[in-house]
Design a protein around this motif. Structure first.
Motif, PDB file in Angstrom:
ATOM      1  N   VAL A   7       0.828  -1.192   0.000  1.00 19.08           N
ATOM      2  CA  VAL A   7       0.000   0.000   0.000  1.00 19.08           C
ATOM      3  C   VAL A   7       0.861   1.239   0.000  1.00 19.08           C
ATOM      4  O   VAL A   7       1.813   1.332   0.765  1.00 19.08           O
ATOM      5  CB  VAL A   7      -0.907   0.037   1.264  1.00 19.08           C
ATOM      6  CG1 VAL A   7      -1.733   1.311   1.258  1.00 19.08           C
ATOM      7  CG2 VAL A   7      -1.795  -1.180   1.313  1.00 19.08           C
ATOM      8  N   GLU A   9       0.014   4.954   0.895  1.00 18.59           N
ATOM      9  CA  GLU A   9      -1.069   5.772   1.390  1.00 18.59           C
ATOM     10  C   GLU A   9      -0.757   7.238   1.129  1.00 18.59           C
ATOM     11  O   GLU A   9       0.332   7.700   1.408  1.00 18.59           O
ATOM     12  CB  GLU A   9      -1.266   5.575   2.889  1.00 18.59           C
ATOM     13  CG  GLU A   9      -1.617   4.152   3.259  1.00 18.59           C
ATOM     14  CD  GLU A   9      -1.660   3.999   4.741  1.00 18.59           C
ATOM     15  OE1 GLU A   9      -2.748   3.804   5.267  1.00 18.59           O
ATOM     16  OE2 GLU A   9      -0.597   4.108   5.359  1.00 18.59           O
ATOM     17  N   SER A  10      -1.730   7.968   0.660  1.00 16.66           N
ATOM     18  CA  SER A  10      -1.535   9.396   0.456  1.00 16.66           C
ATOM     19  C   SER A  10      -2.790  10.141   0.835  1.00 16.66           C
ATOM     20  O   SER A  10      -3.875   9.595   0.780  1.00 16.66           O
ATOM     21  CB  SER A  10      -1.167   9.691  -1.003  1.00 16.66           C
ATOM     22  OG  SER A  10      -2.232   9.350  -1.854  1.00 16.66           O
ATOM     23  N   ARG A  11      -2.622  11.392   1.207  1.00 16.52           N
ATOM     24  CA  ARG A  11      -3.736  12.217   1.611  1.00 16.52           C
ATOM     25  C   ARG A  11      -3.425  13.660   1.295  1.00 16.52           C
ATOM     26  O   ARG A  11      -2.287  14.097   1.401  1.00 16.52           O
ATOM     27  CB  ARG A  11      -4.002  12.042   3.118  1.00 16.52           C
ATOM     28  CG  ARG A  11      -5.148  12.867   3.614  1.00 16.52           C
ATOM     29  CD  ARG A  11      -5.523  12.441   5.005  1.00 16.52           C
ATOM     30  NE  ARG A  11      -5.937  11.045   5.012  1.00 16.52           N
ATOM     31  CZ  ARG A  11      -6.605  10.491   6.026  1.00 16.52           C
ATOM     32  NH1 ARG A  11      -6.916  11.208   7.066  1.00 16.52           N
ATOM     33  NH2 ARG A  11      -6.936   9.234   5.980  1.00 16.52           N
ATOM     34  N   GLU A  50      -0.501  10.528   7.281  1.00 13.08           N
ATOM     35  CA  GLU A  50      -1.633  10.524   8.171  1.00 13.08           C
ATOM     36  C   GLU A  50      -1.795  11.885   8.848  1.00 13.08           C
ATOM     37  O   GLU A  50      -0.840  12.594   9.074  1.00 13.08           O
ATOM     38  CB  GLU A  50      -1.443   9.451   9.260  1.00 13.08           C
ATOM     39  CG  GLU A  50      -1.445   8.035   8.727  1.00 13.08           C
ATOM     40  CD  GLU A  50      -0.082   7.565   8.291  1.00 13.08           C
ATOM     41  OE1 GLU A  50       0.828   8.400   8.177  1.00 13.08           O
ATOM     42  OE2 GLU A  50       0.076   6.358   8.065  1.00 13.08           O
ATOM     43  N   THR A  77      -2.989   4.708  10.721  1.00  6.48           N
ATOM     44  CA  THR A  77      -3.631   5.942  10.275  1.00  6.48           C
ATOM     45  C   THR A  77      -4.449   6.489  11.434  1.00  6.48           C
ATOM     46  O   THR A  77      -5.128   5.723  12.131  1.00  6.48           O
ATOM     47  CB  THR A  77      -4.553   5.703   9.068  1.00  6.48           C
ATOM     48  OG1 THR A  77      -3.771   5.221   7.978  1.00  6.48           O
ATOM     49  CG2 THR A  77      -5.239   6.987   8.646  1.00  6.48           C
ATOM     50  N   ARG A  98     -13.432   6.053   4.027  1.00  9.31           N
ATOM     51  CA  ARG A  98     -12.604   6.995   3.289  1.00  9.31           C
ATOM     52  C   ARG A  98     -11.118   6.807   3.571  1.00  9.31           C
ATOM     53  O   ARG A  98     -10.280   7.474   2.981  1.00  9.31           O
ATOM     54  CB  ARG A  98     -13.035   8.423   3.630  1.00  9.31           C
ATOM     55  CG  ARG A  98     -14.515   8.621   3.376  1.00  9.31           C
ATOM     56  CD  ARG A  98     -14.990  10.010   3.675  1.00  9.31           C
ATOM     57  NE  ARG A  98     -16.446  10.085   3.541  1.00  9.31           N
ATOM     58  CZ  ARG A  98     -17.138  11.196   3.351  1.00  9.31           C
ATOM     59  NH1 ARG A  98     -16.495  12.351   3.263  1.00  9.31           N
ATOM     60  NH2 ARG A  98     -18.443  11.170   3.256  1.00  9.31           N
ATOM     61  N   GLY A  99     -10.792   5.912   4.500  1.00 10.39           N
ATOM     62  CA  GLY A  99      -9.399   5.621   4.790  1.00 10.39           C
ATOM     63  C   GLY A  99      -8.788   4.727   3.724  1.00 10.39           C
ATOM     64  O   GLY A  99      -9.476   3.945   3.053  1.00 10.39           O
ATOM     65  N   ALA A 100      -7.471   4.828   3.572  1.00 14.28           N
ATOM     66  CA  ALA A 100      -6.771   4.021   2.573  1.00 14.28           C
ATOM     67  C   ALA A 100      -6.886   2.546   2.904  1.00 14.28           C
ATOM     68  O   ALA A 100      -6.652   2.125   4.035  1.00 14.28           O
ATOM     69  CB  ALA A 100      -5.299   4.434   2.516  1.00 14.28           C
ATOM     70  N   ASN A 101      -7.282   1.759   1.892  1.00 16.04           N
ATOM     71  CA  ASN A 101      -7.357   0.295   2.014  1.00 16.04           C
ATOM     72  C   ASN A 101      -8.369  -0.182   3.039  1.00 16.04           C
ATOM     73  O   ASN A 101      -8.251  -1.276   3.566  1.00 16.04           O
ATOM     74  CB  ASN A 101      -5.985  -0.294   2.339  1.00 16.04           C
ATOM     75  CG  ASN A 101      -4.932   0.135   1.351  1.00 16.04           C
ATOM     76  OD1 ASN A 101      -4.021   0.880   1.717  1.00 16.04           O
ATOM     77  ND2 ASN A 101      -5.046  -0.282   0.099  1.00 16.04           N
ATOM     78  N   ASN A 103     -12.241  -1.064   3.092  1.00 20.24           N
ATOM     79  CA  ASN A 103     -13.334  -1.296   2.161  1.00 20.24           C
ATOM     80  C   ASN A 103     -14.643  -1.480   2.915  1.00 20.24           C
ATOM     81  O   ASN A 103     -14.734  -2.308   3.833  1.00 20.24           O
ATOM     82  CB  ASN A 103     -13.057  -2.530   1.304  1.00 20.24           C
ATOM     83  CG  ASN A 103     -11.792  -2.383   0.481  1.00 20.24           C
ATOM     84  OD1 ASN A 103     -11.570  -1.356  -0.137  1.00 20.24           O
ATOM     85  ND2 ASN A 103     -10.946  -3.412   0.481  1.00 20.24           N
TER      86      ASN A 103
END
Length: 543
Positions: A7, A9-11, A50, A77, A98-101, A103
């Motif tokens: 993964v 992760e970006s924001r 994060e 996160t 809305r968090g990465a990974n 679902n």
């Protein structure tokens, strides 16, 4: 179980520091080469990490050398109160999705039946992703998982999402990871705080929240209330939920007690089950998609929670915290409604009661000129569960499932800091789980005699002395000993770069529904996770 997951992760930037978090979790050593290549690419990339609190990184409850996201060896996160206030999410499932990974699994889109999947747990995510509220388990002992609708948004201070780790501290079910929701608590600052929120939306959606807190001297208290209503997109898709809670804190200056708290919370909801949408209806247009083939299937839930907690500061001998809680849940529902029977004759009911006790100890000492930490704890749980399906007295169709669980867990972990920014996290957990389940069908047992009817010559069977009841019970269950391990290494290579690696072993005990339908050789699930990563997080003064 073997997991392979990579993964990045970006924001988008919010108000703090840019950075990048990159993770690789796998079960083979060869994947480390892939991780190193990705790490090299991460160094020349610029993304956003994060969210962090004003002035410094968010302090987290996950094992960490500095107590922040920066030095935890797992992918973490944190969703802060600022993120929640800025979010347009109207429910906890919506916020988490809305968090990465992460679902979201939801059959009807109303949030009541929602499950958060992490690291590909799929249909078993409800039992393999552990959801906590202030460190207390929200997951039930059956296959229903955690009811996220019982958590009002107005009470959330922050959310910690720990991927892959957490089994040592929290035990069974932390296979995919842990979602720890930390709620707001009142402060004895002598001020009155009032927070009000109101929202309206499509499909006659209304969301109202209120929080009142105040403190004086050594006491502080808070009252929360919320109401959520929506008709939903489809027919029989409505949800109506009410939440209320009250808590009182005492902050004594004597006896070593730093906080004594009492809390009571009540949740109730009603929701419809609109049923599936077939391919033909989906293609026929909006009206057909919004219709329901189960317009009378419904469910309601009443959930009450009572808890007591205290923290004791023993000075140089460490800190001790104790938390006791009792949870009572009732869930009547109808699935597969038929007008041929009265609602009472086809109603199903789930009732469960759970008692939890958690004792946690922290001790800090100095070695190599640096602070070191050791923790230990005990978890105890007793749960009783009853599920009655298809009414209570329909011969041949009413069923009754009962189960009870006894669970004890003992864990210890340490965080050892060394010069040059090195830190080692290590922990072990020993767990004992015992369950007993019975499954029975409502039947009629009669005495059979043979009589010759008047005028006849052939004996015919005659039933008499009939006794109706749930029988015969099918017994199932088991008793198992499990263990969890966690070993992590972090290295603050530079002022804003931290490398980390970890290996962990986790487990999950069978839930009561699985025990009922499974063969006698069902055993706990076990898994391993390997992680290698690089965290880049630039400080405020370098922006």
């Amino acid at each position: 179980m073997r997991l392979l997951h990579a993964v990045a992760e970006s924001r988008e930037p919010r108000q703090h520091r840019p950075g990048l978090t990159l993770r690789l979790a796998g079960a083979r050593r060869g994947h480390a080469l892939v991780a190193l290549g990705l790490v090299g690419a991460a160094i020349i990339c610029r993304a956003y990490a994060e969210p962090v609190a004003t002035g410094d990184e968010v302090v987290i409850t996950a094992p960490s050398a500095s107590g922040t996201v920066r030095t935890t060896p797992h992918s973490v996160t944190v969703i802060t109160a600022t993120d929640i206030a800025r979010s347009t999410a109207t429910s906890v499932p919506d916020l988490l999705s809305r968090g990465a990974n992460l679902n979201l699994q939801s059959l009807f889109g109303n949030g009541k039946d929602a499950t958060i999947d992490m690291r590909g747990m799929g249909a078993t995510a409800g039992s393999n992703v552990l959801v906590l509220v202030d460190g207390e388990r929200l997951n039930e002992t059956d296959s229903s998982g955690a009811d996220l609708s019982t958590i009002p948004m107005s009470q959330i201070e922050r959310v910690e999402i720990i991927r892959g780790g957490g089994a040592v501290r929290y035990g069974s079910g932390a296979v995919g990871g842990v979602i720890n929701i930390i709620t707001r608590h009142p402060d004895p600052d002598g001020k009155l705080h009032l927070d009000l929120l109101g929202r309206v939306g499509s499909y006659q959606t209304t969301d109202l929240r209120a929080n009142v807190s105040a403190g004086t001297g050594a006491f502080a208290g808070a009252v929360n209330a919320s109401s959520f209503n929506t008709n939903g997109y489809r027919q029989n898709n409505a949800v109506s939920a009410r939440d209320g809670s009250a808590e009182l804190h005492w902050f004594p200056s004597k006896l070593g007690l730093s906080d004594v708290s009492l809390r009571a919370a009540h949740h109730e909801d009603t929701t419809g089950f609109p049923g599936p949408v077939g391919a033909q209806a989906f293609a026929a247009g909006a009206d057909a998609r919004r219709s329901s083939n189960a317009p009378f299937d419904t469910s309601s839930t009443t959930d009450d929670l009572y808890s007591f907690g205290t923290r004791v500061d023993i000075g140089s001998d460490g800190q001790l915290s104790v938390k006791l809680s009792y949870r009572d849940r009732d869930n009547p529902f109808i699935i597969g409604y038929t007008p041929l029977l009265s609602p009472a004759a086809q109603q199903s009911l789930i009732t469960s009661q759970r008692k939890d006790a958690r004792v946690h100890y922290d001790q800090q000492f100095e070695a190599l000129g640096l602070p070191q930490t050791i923790t230990a704890g005990v978890d105890l749980q007793r749960a009783d569960y009853v599920r009655a399906d298809n009414g209570t007295s329909n011969i041949g169709s009413s069923t009754r499932r009962t189960g009870d669980v006894d669970w004890q867990g003992y864990y210890t972990s340490t965080t050892l800091r060394a010069p040059h920014g090195l830190a080692l996290n290590a922990g072990v957990r020993l767990d004992h789980f015992r369950s007993d389940v019975q499954d029975s069908l409502y039947t009629s047992v009669c005495q059979t005699t043979f009589q010759i009817p008047s005028g006849g010559t052939t004996p015919v069977p005659v039933l008499s002395n009939c006794v109706n009841g749930f029988q015969p019970p099918k017994n199932q269950g088991g008793s198992w000993n499990n263990r969890a391990l966690d070993l992590g290494l972090t290295w603050e290579a530079a002022e804003y770069i931290t490398g980390c690696a970890s290996v962990s072993r986790n487990f999950r005990n069978p839930n009561l529904d699985e025990l009922i339908v499974a063969a006698n050789n069902l055993r706990p699930q076990t898994g391993r996770t390997l992680e290698l990563g690089l965290r880049y997080s630039q400080r405020d003064d370098l922006e």
